[in-house]
Design an enzyme around this catalytic site. Structure first.
Site, PDB file in Angstrom:
ATOM      1  N   ASP A  21       0.828  -1.215   0.000  1.00 60.86           N
ATOM      2  CA  ASP A  21       0.000   0.000   0.000  1.00 60.86           C
ATOM      3  C   ASP A  21       0.860   1.262   0.000  1.00 60.86           C
ATOM      4  OD1 ASP A  21      -1.987  -1.848   0.285  1.00 60.86           O
ATOM      5  OD2 ASP A  21      -2.844  -1.000   2.118  1.00 60.86           O
TER       6      ASP A  21
ATOM      7  N   HIS B 242       4.000  -2.202   3.023  1.00 63.60           N
ATOM      8  CA  HIS B 242       4.082  -0.863   2.434  1.00 63.60           C
ATOM      9  C   HIS B 242       5.447  -0.710   1.771  1.00 63.60           C
ATOM     10  CE1 HIS B 242       1.137  -0.718   5.693  1.00 63.60           C
ATOM     11  NE2 HIS B 242       0.532   0.238   5.002  1.00 63.60           N
TER      12      HIS B 242
END
Ligand SMILES: [Zn+2]
Length: 229
Positions: free
Chosen positions: A54, A196
């Site tokens: 993400d 991430h």
């Protein structure tokens, strides 16, 4: 004389019956062997897992991650922020070329259930349009920031919300060993791992995860393959 005539007929008849029996026996046995053979070579399905990233693309760390994944022939899923795409358009093309799945993570990382429906629509559709403009493919998967999906949100397009079952908390620890530990303890067949691509530690951990799970027999797939078989 009569016995001779009898033997003259009966011997060929018995011979024919014997040959027919042999033929039937051989055929049946071959068929059984083939069935047994098929059963013994049936491939056991490998467990599957999806790595998802993400908040990117990140100009500094995403290229390192893409390079490592390409070397290993691993496909992952990237949920991108519209505001981060603008300066990193070439990274989207590289993701697409390498076979990764590109999804939406809203434009500015908003919590969708805390804003008006029209703002939520704008956050998603503006990001989708930019991804489509660059790649030519309209995204169909969405990772709602904070996992806060608004079920009754009426969108003009169908988006598949993608959550996760393994949260590596990589942004918090920024420690590859801690991240690996969480994955080791929680991963199972069908897992979706949340990471991430905004930290060096996450990139190093992600590549170590791919090596370790590949060694354990896992196949890496994109998130849509686990949700929409
Ligand atoms: Zn996020």
């Amino acid at each position: 004389m009569k016995i001779h005539r009898f033997l003259f007929w009966i011997i060929p008849v018995f011979l024919c019956i014997f040959l027919l029996f042999c033929h039937f026996y051989t055929t049946t046995e071959n068929s059984l062997n083939q069935t047994a053979g098929r059963t013994s070579v049936t491939k056991v399905e490998a467990p599957r897992v999806a790595l998802t990233f993400d908040d990117g693309p990140n100009a500094r760390y995403t290229p390192l991650l893409l390079e490592g994944l390409r070397k290993r022939n691993i496909h992952a899923t990237f949920f991108l922020l519209g505001e981060n795409i603008l300066k990193n358009k070439e990274l989207l093309l590289r993701m697409q070329k390498d076979g990764h799945l590109i999804g939406c993570h809203t434009w500015s990382h908003v919590q969708l259930d805390k804003i008006s429906p029209s703002s939520a629509n704008r956050e998603i559709l503006k990001t989708n349009s930019l991804i489509y403009h660059i790649t030519g493919t309209y995204p169909t998967c969405l990772r709602p920031p904070y996992g806060a999906w608004k079920k009754d949100l009426e969108l003009p397009v169908t988006m598949l919300p993608v959550f996760w079952d393994v949260d590596t908390l990589d942004w918090q620890s920024q420690n590859p060993e801690n991240i690996l530990d969480i994955v080791r303890k929680n991963v199972q067949d069908g897992s979706i791992i949340l990471m991430h691509d905004s930290y060096d530690s996450s990139v190093r951990a992600a590549l170590a995860i791919t090596d370790e799970l590949t060694e354990k027999g896992y196949d890496f797939v994109t998130a849509d393959q686990l949700l929409d078989p």
